[in-house]
Design an enzyme around this catalytic site. Structure first.
Site, PDB file in Angstrom:
ATOM      1  CB  SER A 107      52.163  35.551  34.310  1.00  0.00           C
ATOM      2  OG  SER A 107      52.283  34.008  33.816  1.00  0.00           O
ATOM      3  N   GLY A 108      50.853  34.948  37.341  1.00  0.00           N
ATOM      4  CA  GLY A 108      51.705  34.799  38.753  1.00  0.00           C
ATOM      5  C   GLY A 108      50.417  35.542  39.416  1.00  0.00           C
ATOM      6  CB  THR A 112      44.458  29.703  38.493  1.00  0.00           C
ATOM      7  OG1 THR A 112      45.112  30.323  36.549  1.00  0.00           O
ATOM      8  CG2 THR A 112      43.903  28.943  37.747  1.00  0.00           C
ATOM      9  CG  ASN A 157      52.139  31.168  37.319  1.00  0.00           C
ATOM     10  OD1 ASN A 157      52.611  29.868  38.729  1.00  0.00           O
ATOM     11  ND2 ASN A 157      51.183  31.381  37.141  1.00  0.00           N
ATOM     12  CB  SER A 160      51.743  29.670  33.264  1.00  0.00           C
ATOM     13  OG  SER A 160      51.938  31.257  32.805  1.00  0.00           O
ATOM     14  CB  SER A 161      46.609  29.810  32.915  1.00  0.00           C
ATOM     15  OG  SER A 161      45.809  29.700  34.201  1.00  0.00           O
ATOM     16  N   GLY A 381      47.147  36.997  32.520  1.00  0.00           N
ATOM     17  CA  GLY A 381      47.135  38.542  32.927  1.00  0.00           C
ATOM     18  C   GLY A 381      48.112  39.334  31.820  1.00  0.00           C
ATOM     19  CD  GLU A 383      52.225  36.549  29.738  1.00  0.00           C
ATOM     20  OE1 GLU A 383      52.843  35.093  29.767  1.00  0.00           O
ATOM     21  OE2 GLU A 383      52.943  36.533  28.234  1.00  0.00           O
TER      22      GLU A 383
END
Ligand SMILES: Nc1ncnc2c1ncn2[C@@H]1O[C@H](COP(=O)(O)OP(=O)(O)OP(=O)(O)O)[C@@H](O)[C@H]1O
Ligand SMILES: [Mg+2]
Length: 1006
Positions: A107-108, A112, A157, A160-161, A381, A383
């Site tokens: 994540s981050g 994306t 993030n 974050s998605s 991603g 986590e």
């Protein structure tokens, strides 16, 4: 090639494949660090792109940069996400197959962002038409909409998605983006009702409250203050400096209209979002019995479209179905809160699905012709939080699955491929995470199966019973630990309700609390009625997720993979900081070292023979334009021509393997040059064809003009001539009419014409011989005199010419003829017939005269000999004899005997008749007793023989032409007669009177 790469690549190495110490993780990290400190965030491992999040805007995504990377060989420019995107696109175009780009990282890390960059690159680089631009805009704008509804600020993030996204971009055969399709995975709905400290709800809520127009907010009953909404304040960070909700709102509004959301759709959508906010503010109080009740809740008013009564009841009661009837059981306050939140989550979740479907409808490509596809997978991603729950479990399971896919598609399949192709392989040790995937998803025994079983099991199932069940079933698994199962040291790091999974990426400790609820995603029966949802889905959340992952894996397996591995350099989201430990961890769990080892151990490039040959065949004259043998033979011939060294490549069963990228680059470069050359040739041909066409057209046009012009000129000329000839004709007529008058103006031309005409005709019709002299062209009256003069001159000329052409021999002959003429002309009937028969020197050659005779007379010089018929003096019997004239005498010879010699001095005369017979009588003097008397002879060459005799004997006047009969001396004193007459036919006979009768046919006088 490699040399130029290194020169360009001043900082570190831009392709890890070229790293000297490629097995060292530290060397790998050093290179990554060096490059990221220089803002070189992209590095290759072969065709895999490693991207390090710079946490700052870099000037490497401009239109100019896109143009630079467009259509350029992958390894020719410094690594870039555009190079990868371009390479995928061009491979798809040239090989006409489907691809996907798997973007992974925690994540981050920038997944994306990477997917957006790729999409932007295609938006700029693909062919554009009005229609295609429309699709392109929708594809691009689907992002802000999905991000508004599906992304949120988390601790890791700010954007974050909170859902997984797989987007297909469909291209037509010309490379135009003609459509798209989006699949979403497992939206983190719990965020709607609960956020950890420092985190936010989905962006759209804040955007609506902060950016929504006054009218809209009023209509939705909202206030412009996030603090008023319980669902927005739990994380205590409604305002984030990096996020501008107002401008994002505008963007979303614009995007919604571009993606063809109708105004009513948009209104309803925001009404639902507002309803969720209102729902969050619904409060419950406990009544006297401790049951939840809704008192004076003005929010109820704003929950649009739902009768307050139904809603109130739905939120505070549960419907229990007994055998025949339904019973309403009141909730406690806690239960009511739970039901409210469940409803909010369900509403939001379904709205999100509706949104995705709506976007898909707008992106759908209506044209059914075959398309190729590039898929972009941007999925959450790996986590690890301090406290990890059901969501992290799902997300990390998803990452395990993708890692499995990666292993299958690259490492494992790579080895298998080498094996299949019969190419020697040096095994690369790698960790196969199948064991963890099995631990999670195995049927009946996996964590998912146990979780579902526990959810569905009758009786009091709790999170802790689930934990116990797991300990029981999978306790011995090497990747699973709980507080109870752990050794002493590990136990200290675990709480009682925790279980730990040893993921491929590292250990993650999950708190089992909430697992059952979240998996059930319970919406009590009444709740379902509230949102008119009468479909009761029996599948648990995690099972649904599992099957959607299986679907995704199938989608990906059918396509060519490309990878972008995103790395997060630090947790603080700060530019310029490179946390070694953090990055080392990611390098490990992203499998980058394994990937590099595989790349280095094996061959950088491989392609099926036919594809390789198809692409590069123009480089060898033997394979271009068509290779007749098998593709493998063709490739062999091709690479021999290209001069590949034996260690640079290997020939597999169906593919060629090229060890170093540089070999391929050189080939590709050569191909590019060759392609341009071919294109130039085609272009030249085409231009030539066009120009030739133009030229032919022009020539045709010029010919037409010329024809018209010539026609015009010819017509003018004809008119002129017609006029002239009319004048000439009149003059001619006048000249003709006055032709007999003395020369004057009127007839001078005519006369001149008549003169020219006569002379010209005369020239062409002159008599050819003197004999034809009377065939003289009749002259017109004015030329009579001139004609006579000309005739005379011409005849004289002809005579002169004739005379000049006469030889002395011929002259002598003619002189003889002349004598003959003077002797016989007009006297003997058959003389005219002899005129045309030329005289010859003799009629009997010396060879035909007996030698004996010759010996006797040679000394007298033979002048002429002729065969004759001699008639006996007595009886007139005919005898064939030779008559020979010498200088002195005439001899009658019978073969070898001289029958009679007539000395010329004794020749007293020669008689012939006047008729047409050939008889002659030679009269001799009879003084000499030895003489035999006159000779009666018949000679076919009568005139010739007589003339010769006269000349030789010099007796020109001795010839007598007689009529009737000739007397001759048989012997001295005895006479005989030859009578001549004309008759019906020629005959010679002795008449009754004893005379020799010679009858000859009468000839027509000439
Ligand atoms: N190439 C880049 N250039 C500049 N900033 C970047 C780049 N990539 C990422 N970032 C920064 O990092 C942030 C996080 O990136 P991104 O949202 O793409 O992460 P992610 O991998 O999608 O994370 P998640 O899994 O949480 O969705 C971005 O908001 C941006 O600020
Ligand atoms: Mg993301």
């Amino acid at each position: 090639m490699e040399a130029s790469l290194t020169a360009r690549d001043r900082v570190g190495i831009q392709d890890f494949v070229l790293l000297d110490n490629y097995t060292s993780e530290s060397a790998f990290l050093d290179n990554l660090r060096k490059r990221s400190h220089e803002n070189l965030i992209y590095t290759y491992i072969g065709t895999l792109l490693v991207s390090v999040n710079p946490y700052k805007e870099l000037d490497i995504y401009s239109k100019k940069q896109m143009d630079t990377y467009m259509g350029v060989n992958f390894f020719e420019l410094p690594p870039h996400i555009y190079a990868l995107a371009d390479n995928v696109f061009r491979t798809m175009q040239s090989e006409y197959n489907n691809h996907f780009i798997l973007i992974s990282g925690e994540s981050g890390a920038g997944k994306t962002e990477a997917s957006k960059k790729i999409l932007q690159f295609y938006a700029v680089s693909c062919p554009s038409t009005k229609l295609l631009n429309n699709v392109r805009d929708r594809l691009l704008l689907s992002n802000p909409v999905l991000e508004a509804f599906g992304n949120a600020k988390t601790l890791k993030n700010d954007n974050s998605s909170r859902f997984g996204k797989y987007m297909d971009i469909q291209f037509d055969h010309q490379g135009g983006a003609v459509g798209g399709h989006i699949l979403s995975y497992l939206l983190e709905k719990s965020r709607v009702v609960h956020q950890n400290h420092g985190e936010r709800n989905f962006h759209i809520f804040y955007q609506l409250v902060e950016g929504g127009e006054e009218d809209l907010l009023r209509w939705l009953g909202l206030e412009r203050n996030c603090q008023h909404y319980r669902y927005l304040v739990q994380g205590d960070c409604a305002k984030v400096s990096s996020i501008n909700d107002k401008s994002d709102w505008k963007m979303v509004r614009k995007a919604l209209s571009v993606i063809e959301f109708s105004e009513s759709d948009i209104e309803n959508l925001f009404a639902i979002i507002a309803s969720v906010l209102h729902l969050g503010n619904v409060k419950f109080e406990a009544d006297v019995r401790g049951y939840a009740s809704l008192n004076n809740n003005q929010e109820m008013h704003w929950l649009l479209g739902i009768p307050t009564q139904v809603l109130q009841q739905g939120l505070t009661h549960r419907k229990i179905e007994a055998k025949t009837e339904e019973v309403l059981s009141p909730f406690s306050v806690d239960h009511a809160v739970y039901a409210r939140d469940a409803l909010a989550k369900a509403i939001y979740g379904r709205t999100f699905n509706w949104l995705v479907n709506k976007i898909n409808e707008s992106l759908a490509n209506k044209d059914s012709s075959r398309k190729t596809v590039i898929g972009l997978l941007d999925i959450y991603g790996f986590e690890v939080f301090n406290v990890n729950s059901f969501e992290q479990f799902c997300i990390n399971y998803c990452n395990e699955k993708l890692q499995q896919l990666f292993i299958q598609l690259t490492l494992k399949s790579e080895q298998e491929e080498y094996e299949m192709e019969g190419i020697e392989w040096e095994p690369v040790p790698y960790f196969n995470n199948k064991i963890i995937c099995d631990l999670v998803e195995e049927k009946h025994r996996g964590i998912i199966a146990l979780l579902d079983e526990e959810c569905l099991r009758p009786g009091e199932a709790t999170d802790l019973t689930l934990l116990e069940k797991m300990e029981e079933e999978i306790g011995g698994h090497p990747h699973f630990v709980t507080h109870k199962l752990a050794d002493k040291k590990t136990r200290k790091t675990l709480e009682r309700g925790d279980f730990r999974l040893l993921h491929y990426a590292g250990e993650v400790t999950y708190c089992v609390v909430g697992f059952l609820d979240k998996n059930n995603d319970l919406l009590y029966r009444n709740g379902k009625e509230v949102i008119s949802f009468n479909f009761y889905c029996k599948k648990q959340v995690v099972t649904q997720f599992k099957s959607s992952l299986v679907g995704l894996t199938e989608i990906l397996m059918s396509k060519e993979p490309w990878y972008v591995r995103c790395i997060k350099p630090n947790e603080a989201k700060q530019p310029g900081r490179f946390d070694d430990v953090l990055v080392r961890h990611q390098v490990k769990y992203l499998g980058l070292m394994e990937h590099l080892r595989v790349r280095r151990a094996g061959f950088a490039y491989r392609r099926k023979y036919d594809i390789f040959l198809q692409r590069y065949k123009p480089l060898c004259p033997d394979t271009w334009p068509n290779w007749r043998g098998t593709a493998a033979e063709g490739v062999q011939r091709l690479i021999k021509h290209l001069g590949y060294k034996p260690d640079e490549y290997k020939m597999g069963r169906t593919k060629i393997f090229i060890r170093h990228p540089r070999t391929l680059f050189a080939t590709e470069d050569a191909f590019q040059i060759c392609k341009h050359r071919l294109a130039t040739r085609i272009q030249a041909k085409y231009k030539g064809y066009r120009v030739k066409g133009d030229y032919l057209k022009q020539r045709e046009a010029a010919t037409k003009i010329e024809n018209c012009w010539r026609g015009l000129m010819a017509r003018k000329e004809r008119e002129k001539r017609a006029w002239a000839s009319l004048i000439l004709f009149l003059r001619f007529i006048k000249g003709f009419m006055t032709r007999n008058q003395p020369s004057c103006n009127d007839n001078s031309e005519y006369l001149a014409y008549v003169r020219t005409n006569y002379l010209t005709r005369l020239r062409d019709n002159l008599p050819r011989t003197v004999l034809e002299k009377d065939a003289w062209l009749t002259a017109p009256p004015i030329l009579q005199e001139a004609s006579q003069l000309l005739k005379k001159i011409y005849i004289r000329h002809m005579v002169k010419k004739y005379v000049r052409g006469i030889t002395p021999h011929r002259k002598a002959q003619l002189l003889l003829k002349e004598q003959t003429s003077s002797m016989f002309k007009g006297k003997k009937e058959n003389y005219p017939f002899s005129v045309c028969r030329p005289f010859v020197d003799t009629r009997i050659g010396a060879e035909d005269i007996s030698i004996k005779v010759l010996q006797m007379i040679r000394h007298e010089h033979i002048k002429y000999s002729v065969p004759v018929v001699k008639y006996d003096r007595n009886g007139f019997r005919p005898r064939l004899r030779q008559l020979i004239f010498t200088q002195e005498a005439a001899y009658l010879v019978e073969e070898t005997k001289i029958k009679q010699r007539i000395d010329y001095s004794s020749l007293k005369g020669m008689s012939v008749s006047n008729l047409s017979d050939n008889f002659l009588i030679l009269h001799v003097t009879c003084d000499d007793i030895k003489q035999k008397g006159d000779l009666v002879l018949q000679c076919d060459y009568l005139f010739e023989a007589l003339t010769k005799l006269c000349v030789i004997a010099n007796k020109q006047n001795y010839i007598k032409v007689v009529q009737g009969s000739v007397r001759f001396d048989i012997q001295p004193g005895r006479e005989g007669f030859v009578d001549f007459k004309s008759g019906q036919e020629s005959m010679v006979y002795r008449a009754k009177n004893g005379h020799l009768m010679v009858e000859s046919t009468r000839t027509k006088s000439r």
